[in-house]
Design an enzyme around this catalytic site. Structure first.
Site, mmCIF file in Angstrom:
data_model
loop_
_atom_site.group_PDB
_atom_site.id
_atom_site.type_symbol
_atom_site.label_atom_id
_atom_site.label_comp_id
_atom_site.label_asym_id
_atom_site.label_seq_id
_atom_site.Cartn_x
_atom_site.Cartn_y
_atom_site.Cartn_z
ATOM 1 N N TYR A 49 -11.806 5.502 -9.306
ATOM 2 C CA TYR A 49 -11.404 6.014 -7.992
ATOM 3 C C TYR A 49 -11.306 7.534 -7.943
ATOM 4 O O TYR A 49 -10.850 8.082 -6.940
ATOM 5 C CB TYR A 49 -10.018 5.462 -7.606
ATOM 6 C CG TYR A 49 -9.866 3.966 -7.673
ATOM 7 C CD1 TYR A 49 -10.631 3.133 -6.856
ATOM 8 C CD2 TYR A 49 -8.934 3.394 -8.528
ATOM 9 C CE1 TYR A 49 -10.466 1.759 -6.914
ATOM 10 C CE2 TYR A 49 -8.762 2.022 -8.586
ATOM 11 C CZ TYR A 49 -9.537 1.205 -7.775
ATOM 12 O OH TYR A 49 -9.368 -0.143 -7.835
ATOM 13 N N GLY A 52 0.775 -1.235 0.000
ATOM 14 C CA GLY A 52 0.000 0.000 0.000
ATOM 15 C C GLY A 52 0.805 1.283 0.000
ATOM 16 O O GLY A 52 0.235 2.368 0.165
ATOM 17 N N GLU A 102 4.395 -6.258 1.064
ATOM 18 C CA GLU A 102 3.875 -6.639 -0.248
ATOM 19 C C GLU A 102 3.592 -5.421 -1.145
ATOM 20 O O GLU A 102 2.457 -5.174 -1.511
ATOM 21 C CB GLU A 102 2.567 -7.416 -0.080
ATOM 22 C CG GLU A 102 2.657 -8.602 0.848
ATOM 23 C CD GLU A 102 1.308 -9.247 1.136
ATOM 24 O OE1 GLU A 102 1.291 -10.458 1.344
ATOM 25 O OE2 GLU A 102 0.284 -8.522 1.147
ATOM 26 N N PRO A 103 4.599 -4.660 -1.498
ATOM 27 C CA PRO A 103 4.344 -3.496 -2.355
ATOM 28 C C PRO A 103 4.081 -3.900 -3.802
ATOM 29 O O PRO A 103 4.717 -4.816 -4.323
ATOM 30 C CB PRO A 103 5.648 -2.704 -2.260
ATOM 31 C CG PRO A 103 6.695 -3.735 -1.968
ATOM 32 C CD PRO A 103 6.018 -4.807 -1.144
ATOM 33 N N GLY A 104 3.133 -3.226 -4.434
ATOM 34 C CA GLY A 104 2.882 -3.408 -5.865
ATOM 35 C C GLY A 104 3.074 -2.085 -6.581
ATOM 36 O O GLY A 104 4.031 -1.867 -7.316
ATOM 37 N N CYS A 142 -17.919 5.794 -25.235
ATOM 38 C CA CYS A 142 -19.250 6.392 -25.222
ATOM 39 C C CYS A 142 -19.720 6.551 -23.788
ATOM 40 O O CYS A 142 -20.628 5.843 -23.329
ATOM 41 C CB CYS A 142 -20.215 5.521 -25.997
ATOM 42 S SG CYS A 142 -19.734 5.412 -27.704
ATOM 43 N N GLU A 143 -19.069 7.452 -23.073
ATOM 44 C CA GLU A 143 -19.347 7.611 -21.653
ATOM 45 C C GLU A 143 -18.738 8.943 -21.223
ATOM 46 O O GLU A 143 -17.545 9.169 -21.454
ATOM 47 C CB GLU A 143 -18.667 6.445 -20.924
ATOM 48 C CG GLU A 143 -18.774 6.464 -19.462
ATOM 49 C CD GLU A 143 -19.552 5.275 -18.909
ATOM 50 O OE1 GLU A 143 -19.856 4.337 -19.665
ATOM 51 O OE2 GLU A 143 -19.854 5.322 -17.726
#
Ligand SMILES: *Cc1c(COP(=O)(O)O)cnc(C)c1O
Length: 492
Positions: free
Chosen positions: A363, A270, A312-314, A390-391
């Site tokens: 997010y 995180g 556990e870094p990503g 299309c949004e």
């Protein structure tokens, strides 16, 4: 030029809208004498000529050096307080066989969170004993494959999973190392953390149930309990959230020692990165130091030996090393009335969007953008980079400044897209996913090829033709096209 009233408070009018904020953009990114951006020694116009846009580009040296840096930071910080630290790369941020090998070469282990991610790590040749397996709803088949492959640890996420893992392990005649994931009540994001007694989320078991469940784990001869696990959130700045959850875990960890060995403690990932110039994440060395100090103090107070710790870094590893290249197709000034002041922003539409970067829509994430194909002396204007879906929520960069002469045909780069962009990509509107290319020492190499319309049609069992190969002959009942065959040109 006055600030645009539509600009968010954190966004500064740049002195130079051609410049790259160093904490936001990859380490090797610069401009050559022509003003063209160069990454990993490769000009971006060369990348576009070879691979088309949109394109994910990873700075290989930067990925590797960030992996080594995070491993060194944690190893050294915990060595100083007298214990060892292991770092797992959270593969869900971005996983391919090459990345898995880079992580292994940097001395990291790898976390996978599904049978698919497990297959990628194994296809990379990673030693299964260096893998951790996560997930709140692993299937029996996934557990069976993980145990058969010999994964190092399985992170048990529910009471029901204890018997399932035990059964898979005894089927294969193995003693499986397992952790137990707990909810510590601490949830952190960027500058804030929330600490409550109970957490309303799907992962893990309540901290108060840990003793009972660990006793259950220990009652199975096919399981070896390694320690507790928690993961408190993502894109976290500062160490306070980690310190609070470590304190809560140590109290339970100490009680578990009464019933048997508890060699490890896994504090999850995180660690935050800078997506914009306004983001100031802590140095990873400082963060590691703080967490090590807190954990050492808590263990001393509880009068227990320090466990081996795992992280556990990503995002921290791959996020800042990736950029996405787009071609501008359309620009459109949109006038608004902000607080009674007439103001406008320039919508800049690119040839990708929420299908290659869902984070902005999902997010409300912020990103930074620059024109990479040239420099410009034009005054900066407030832009919003939109995709082609299309949004109306299809936005890639909500707010940044670009030179006011940004125009169709310009090559745009978006920074810090190495994590959770390709991984979350979709085929919305039948867009083909872009390729992922690694650059290093003046050369480029495709890690994952881009999809083609043929790839997409190959899974539609009613399709009669390759739309691309058949072209206008789509209705003449002619022979099927080369369904599923890969094509040279990646951008369709
Ligand atoms: C997502 C995740 C991570 C990695 O999070 P980052 O924010 O990318 O560092 C680590 N551990 C677990 C269990 C996760 O679910």
């Amino acid at each position: 030029m006055p600030d645009n009233p539509l600009a968010p408070a954190w966004l500064q009018l740049p002195v130079d809208a051609n410049a790259f904020a160093p904490q936001v953009w990859p380490a090797t990114l610069s401009r050559d004498a022509d003003g063209v951006a160069v990454i990993g020694g490769v000009r971006v116009d060369k990348l576009v000529a070879d691979y088309g846009t949109p394109l994910y580009v990873l700075d290989e040296e930067y990925v590797r050096s960030r992996a080594e840096r995070v491993r060194r930071s944690f190893t050294e910080a915990f060595e100083r307080v007298g214990t060892a630290a292991e770092v797992y790369y959270a593969g869900k941020a971005f996983l391919s066989t090459d990345i898995a090998r880079w992580m292994t070469e940097a001395g990291l282990r790898i976390d996978v969170a599904s049978g698919g991610e497990l297959a990628v790590a194994l296809a990379a040749g990673v030693d299964a004993s260096r893998l951790g397996f996560h997930g709140n709803n692993k299937s029996d088949d996934e557990l069976d494959r993980a145990v058969a492959a010999g994964v190092g640890t399985i992170v048990i996420d529910s009471e029901q999973e204890i018997a399932r893992v035990a059964s898979a392990a005894s089927t294969h005649g193995r003693r499986q190392r397992v952790r137990l994931r707990v909810r510590t009540g601490v949830h952190a994001h960027t500058h804030d953390f929330l600490a409550t007694a109970h957490e309303d989320q799907k992962f893990g078991v309540a901290l108060g149930d840990a003793e009972r469940l660990v006793a259950d784990i220990r009652s199975h001869s096919s399981l070896e309990f390694v320690g507790l696990h928690c993961h408190i959130g993502s894109q976290i700045f500062g160490a306070d959230g980690f310190a609070e959850s470590a304190a809560r875990l140590v109290a339970v960890h100490a009680r578990l020692l009464a019933g048997g060995p508890v060699p490890e403690l896994n504090l999850g990932g995180g660690f935050g990165i800078a997506y914009t110039d306004a983001d100031r994440p802590d140095r990873i060395e400082d963060l590691a130091h703080r967490v090590a100090q807190v954990l050492a103090a808590e263990c001393e107070a509880a009068q227990i030996p320090l466990p081996t710790v795992a992280f556990e870094p990503g995002r921290y590893i791959v996020g800042p090393a990736g950029i996405t290249l787009y071609t501008v197709g359309t620009t459109k000034p949109v006038a608004l009335d902000a607080d009674g002041t007439a103001a406008q922003r320039l919508y800049v539409s690119v040839d990708g969007g929420m299908s290659d970067n869902a984070r902005t829509a999902l997010y409300g994430a912020d990103y930074s953008t620059r024109v990479l194909g040239r420099t410009s002396g034009a005054d900066p204007v407030l832009v919003r980079v939109a995709g082609k879906h299309c949004e109306s929520g299809d936005i890639v960069v909500n707010d940044d400044y670009l030179p006011g002469d940004v125009a169709p045909g310009d090559l745009l780069g978006v920074a810090a897209t190495g994590a959770y962009c390709w991984a979350l990509s979709s085929n919305y509107n039948y867009l083909a996913r872009p390729a992922v290319v690694a650059v290093r020492d003046g050369g480029s190499r495709m890690l994952v090829r881009g999809e083609t319309v043929d790839d997409l049609l190959a899974r539609d069992l009613g399709a009669r033709h390759s739309a691309v190969a058949a072209g206008t002959a789509a209705h003449d009942g002619g022979a099927p096209g080369p369904l599923g065959r890969s094509r040279r040109k990646e951008a369709l």
